[in-house]
Motif scaffolding. Structure first.
Motif, short mmCIF file in Angstrom:
data_model
loop_
_atom_site.label_atom_id
_atom_site.label_comp_id
_atom_site.label_asym_id
_atom_site.label_seq_id
_atom_site.Cartn_x
_atom_site.Cartn_y
_atom_site.Cartn_z
N TRP A 244 8.78 16.19 -4.02
CA TRP A 244 8.80 14.72 -4.07
C TRP A 244 9.78 14.11 -3.08
O TRP A 244 9.68 12.93 -2.76
N THR A 245 10.74 14.89 -2.61
CA THR A 245 11.68 14.37 -1.62
C THR A 245 11.44 14.97 -0.23
O THR A 245 12.28 14.84 0.65
N SER A 246 10.31 15.63 -0.06
CA SER A 246 9.99 16.23 1.24
C SER A 246 9.67 15.14 2.26
O SER A 246 9.25 14.04 1.88
N PRO A 247 9.89 15.42 3.56
CA PRO A 247 9.57 14.42 4.59
C PRO A 247 8.11 13.97 4.54
O PRO A 247 7.82 12.78 4.76
N ALA A 248 7.18 14.88 4.23
CA ALA A 248 5.77 14.51 4.19
C ALA A 248 5.50 13.49 3.09
O ALA A 248 4.82 12.48 3.29
N THR A 249 6.02 13.76 1.88
CA THR A 249 5.79 12.85 0.75
C THR A 249 6.44 11.49 0.99
O THR A 249 5.80 10.44 0.82
N LEU A 250 7.72 11.50 1.37
CA LEU A 250 8.42 10.23 1.60
C LEU A 250 7.81 9.47 2.77
O LEU A 250 7.71 8.23 2.73
N GLY A 251 7.38 10.21 3.81
CA GLY A 251 6.76 9.55 4.96
C GLY A 251 5.46 8.86 4.58
O GLY A 251 5.19 7.73 5.02
N LEU A 252 4.65 9.52 3.75
CA LEU A 252 3.39 8.92 3.32
C LEU A 252 3.63 7.69 2.44
O LEU A 252 2.91 6.68 2.56
N LEU A 253 4.62 7.77 1.56
CA LEU A 253 4.92 6.61 0.71
C LEU A 253 5.40 5.43 1.55
O LEU A 253 5.01 4.29 1.33
N ALA A 254 6.25 5.72 2.54
CA ALA A 254 6.72 4.65 3.43
C ALA A 254 5.56 4.07 4.23
O ALA A 254 5.45 2.85 4.41
N ALA A 255 4.66 4.94 4.70
CA ALA A 255 3.50 4.47 5.46
C ALA A 255 2.60 3.61 4.57
O ALA A 255 2.02 2.61 5.04
N ALA A 256 2.46 3.99 3.29
CA ALA A 256 1.63 3.20 2.37
C ALA A 256 2.21 1.80 2.19
O ALA A 256 1.47 0.81 2.18
N VAL A 257 3.53 1.72 2.05
CA VAL A 257 4.17 0.40 1.88
C VAL A 257 4.00 -0.45 3.13
O VAL A 257 3.61 -1.63 3.06
N LEU A 258 4.28 0.15 4.30
CA LEU A 258 4.17 -0.60 5.54
C LEU A 258 2.73 -1.04 5.80
O LEU A 258 2.46 -2.20 6.13
N ALA A 259 1.79 -0.10 5.63
CA ALA A 259 0.38 -0.44 5.84
C ALA A 259 -0.08 -1.50 4.85
O ALA A 259 -0.87 -2.39 5.18
N GLY A 260 0.43 -1.42 3.61
CA GLY A 260 0.06 -2.40 2.60
C GLY A 260 0.53 -3.81 2.96
O GLY A 260 -0.20 -4.79 2.77
N LEU A 261 1.75 -3.92 3.49
CA LEU A 261 2.26 -5.23 3.88
C LEU A 261 1.45 -5.82 5.04
O LEU A 261 1.09 -7.00 5.03
N LEU A 262 1.16 -4.97 6.04
CA LEU A 262 0.38 -5.45 7.18
C LEU A 262 -1.04 -5.82 6.76
O LEU A 262 -1.59 -6.84 7.19
N TRP A 263 -1.63 -4.99 5.91
CA TRP A 263 -2.99 -5.27 5.43
C TRP A 263 -3.02 -6.57 4.64
O TRP A 263 -3.92 -7.40 4.82
N GLY A 264 -2.03 -6.77 3.75
CA GLY A 264 -1.99 -7.99 2.95
C GLY A 264 -1.85 -9.23 3.81
O GLY A 264 -2.51 -10.25 3.58
N ALA A 265 -1.00 -9.15 4.84
CA ALA A 265 -0.82 -10.30 5.73
C ALA A 265 -2.12 -10.62 6.46
O ALA A 265 -2.48 -11.80 6.63
N TYR A 266 -2.83 -9.59 6.88
CA TYR A 266 -4.11 -9.81 7.57
C TYR A 266 -5.15 -10.40 6.62
O TYR A 266 -5.88 -11.34 6.98
N GLU A 267 -5.25 -9.86 5.41
CA GLU A 267 -6.26 -10.33 4.45
C GLU A 267 -6.07 -11.80 4.08
O GLU A 267 -7.03 -12.50 3.77
N LEU A 268 -4.83 -12.27 4.10
CA LEU A 268 -4.57 -13.67 3.76
C LEU A 268 -5.01 -14.62 4.87
O LEU A 268 -5.09 -15.83 4.65
N ARG A 269 -5.31 -14.09 6.04
CA ARG A 269 -5.66 -14.95 7.17
C ARG A 269 -7.12 -14.85 7.59
O ARG A 269 -7.61 -15.71 8.32
N VAL A 270 -7.81 -13.82 7.16
CA VAL A 270 -9.19 -13.64 7.60
C VAL A 270 -10.12 -14.52 6.76
O VAL A 270 -9.84 -14.81 5.59
N ARG A 271 -11.22 -14.95 7.36
CA ARG A 271 -12.13 -15.90 6.70
C ARG A 271 -12.87 -15.26 5.53
O ARG A 271 -13.00 -15.86 4.46
N SER A 272 -13.38 -14.05 5.70
CA SER A 272 -14.11 -13.35 4.64
C SER A 272 -13.42 -12.02 4.38
O SER A 272 -13.82 -10.98 4.91
#
Length: 511
Positions: A244-272
């Motif tokens: 649970w503290t391996s670089p792979a696990t922590l890296g994926l969790l960090a990537a999920a958070v970052l991708a989630g923020l970027l995705w959410g910002a995009y979804e709030l601006r797209v028409r459909s």
């Protein structure tokens, strides 16, 4: 009610309109269409658990490592999570029946690949295609909502939603029987034949919904959602093996958070958008999805530990040393209970609202785990406790889509139910990780073996029961029926259409 998420100047929301594509519509009776769609849902749910009894034997049968063999389950979780909301949205826009048939085709191709090969890479590919077929359930719910008269919607949707639990309960004992008595490829040939029968039945008797959502498909939003889910679920499902503290696990969790923020910002601006976050942030939708995650967690623990517990050696002091078939049969009464209780849940929801049904279900699941805590030494009491949990799950799974449908526009039924089904899958992923962590760490040595202690199983019951209690608390936060309908985009659209004199057929009344 929480304030809406800050947004740029609003754009018109997608709306439903009758389709002119009538060539694909087949004549059908409502009962027949409902039965066929429910059968499709059960078949797809069975596929998700089909390989569970086979997993311990995969390394010797294929020459694969145990880690590679575990991907036969992990990959279906990943593809199911990614494709369920995406295909729900595609169905809203381009035809639910059309996408339903494509999902069943994916199940057919995946089954054939698994049936003709013993190479682990091909088996994983086949299982990935089978996982993508999980979208059949929310698509079926959406078709039933569009096609049935209002008084028939709740019972039909309750049955369709419960197929996820029914199939999971039936799949394990069926697969266990095949593993013990036939060549293991047989179960994939059978699943392929059934998938083909499903496709023919849908073509002949299930009509295409005339409703469509206007707008363009949000491909960027779909890819972003896929990136978030893959990073998150890989970290959760593989964290125990990688650390649970391996670089792979922590890296994926960090990537999920970052991708989630970027995705959410995009979804709030797209028409459909792929997922309308403004609608999803409304309490009626947000709390329903959070409850789905918790119920999925609570339910899955029952499926994961029941068979393993009764198979533990008698030398442990609590294990029964049961065969793989007997362990699978322990879940079968729960499957029967789910079939019987789905119409009961619909009646409760019709009389008192789906909020009451979900609250009752959460209490029943918590009580079921309380029973399991105190009755873990006899087969019949283990089955009784597991059946109580399954009964609560049946009521919950029947109530969740009703909560979602009354809170979202009819044009977004497929996407919204897909997201709710996704939240159940995410809950199951977290449950799988939690159960694996507990059973692999709370162990003792007995008779030359290392096995989980009885306390380990009881701790799983405590955690799952706690998830059910949290689901109850979240359910109590849900707005009442009047508040939910008043706050929906659907209600706003309907009022605007009435003022403009729009055809009544363009928008259907929600369940």
């Amino acid at each position: 009610m929480p304030a809406d998420i800050p947004t740029p100047p609003p754009t018109p929301a997608p709306s439903a309109e009758p389709s002119t594509d009538r060539g694909a519509t087949a004549p059908s009776s409502p009962n027949l269409a409902m039965g066929i769609l429910a059968f499709c849902g059960v078949v797809v749910a069975v596929m998700q658990t089909l390989v569970v009894p086979l997993l311990p034997h995969i390394p010797e049968l294929t020459g694969a490592t145990p880690a590679a063999a575990s991907w036969l389950v992990t990959i279906t979780l990943l593809t199911g999570a990614v494709f369920t909301p995406v295909l729900g949205r595609v169905g809203d826009m381009y035809g639910k029946r059309r996408v339903l048939l494509a999902s069943l085709g994916s199940l057919l191709v995946g089954s054939v690949l698994c049936a003709i090969s013993s190479h682990i890479e091909i088996l994983i590919t086949g299982r990935a295609l089978q996982g993508a077929a999980l979208a059949v359930v929310p698509l079926g719910i959406s078709i039933l909502r569009d096609e049935l008269p209002p008084e028939r919607v709740l019972p039909a949707v309750a049955l369709m939603s419960s197929t996820l639990g029914i199939g999971a309960a039936v799949g394990v004992p069926v697969a266990a029987f095949v593993v013990e008595h036939f060549d293991w490829h047989t179960m994939f040939w059978v699943s392929g034949v059934i998938a083909l029968i499903d496709i023919v039945l849908v073509l002949l008797f299930v009509p295409e919904s005339p409703l469509r959502t206007r707008g363009r498909f949000d491909a960027v939003g779909g890819l972003g959602l896929a990136a978030v889910l893959v990073c998150l679920l890989l970290a959760v499902t593989q964290g125990g093996e990688w650390g649970w503290t391996s670089p792979a696990t922590l890296g994926l969790l960090a990537a999920a958070v970052l991708a989630g923020l970027l995705w959410g910002a995009y979804e709030l601006r797209v028409r459909s958008p792929m997922v309308d976050l403004r609608v999803s942030a409304r309490p009626a939708v947000l709390y329903a999805n959070l409850a789905a995650l918790l119920i999925g967690f609570a339910f899955y623990a029952n499926s994961l530990v029941t068979g393993q517990m009764v198979q533990e050696p008698k030398v442990t002091g609590y294990g029964l040393g049961a065969s793989i078939v007997v362990s699978g049969l322990c879940l079968l009464p729960g499957g029967v209970a789910m079939v019987l209780l789905s119409p009961v849940s619909a009646r409760i929801s019709a009389a008192h609202g789906p909020k009451v049904s979900l609250a009752l279900a959460s209490v029943i699941i918590a009580v079921g785990y309380g029973v399991r805590w105190f009755t873990s030494h006899d087969l019949w009491t283990i089955v009784a406790g597991a059946t109580v949990v399954a009964a609560g799950t049946a009521i919950a799974y029947s109530a969740l889509p009703a909560l979602v449908m009354r809170a979202v526009p009819v044009s977004e039924t497929g996407a919204a139910n897909g997201l709710n089904t996704l939240m159940r899958s995410v809950g199951q992923a977290f449950c799988s990780a939690a159960v694996a962590a507990v059973l692999s760490n709370v162990t003792f040595r007995v008779g030359g073996l290392t096995a989980p202690t009885l306390h380990a199983y009881q701790l799983v019951f405590l955690i799952a029961g706690g998830a059910a209690v949290l689901a109850l608390l979240v359910t109590l936060l849900l707005p009442g029926a009047g508040d939910a309908k008043a706050g929906t985009v659907e209600g706003t659209k309907r009022r605007a259409d009435r003022k403009a004199g729009a055809p009544a057929t363009a928008i259907q009344e929600g369940a």
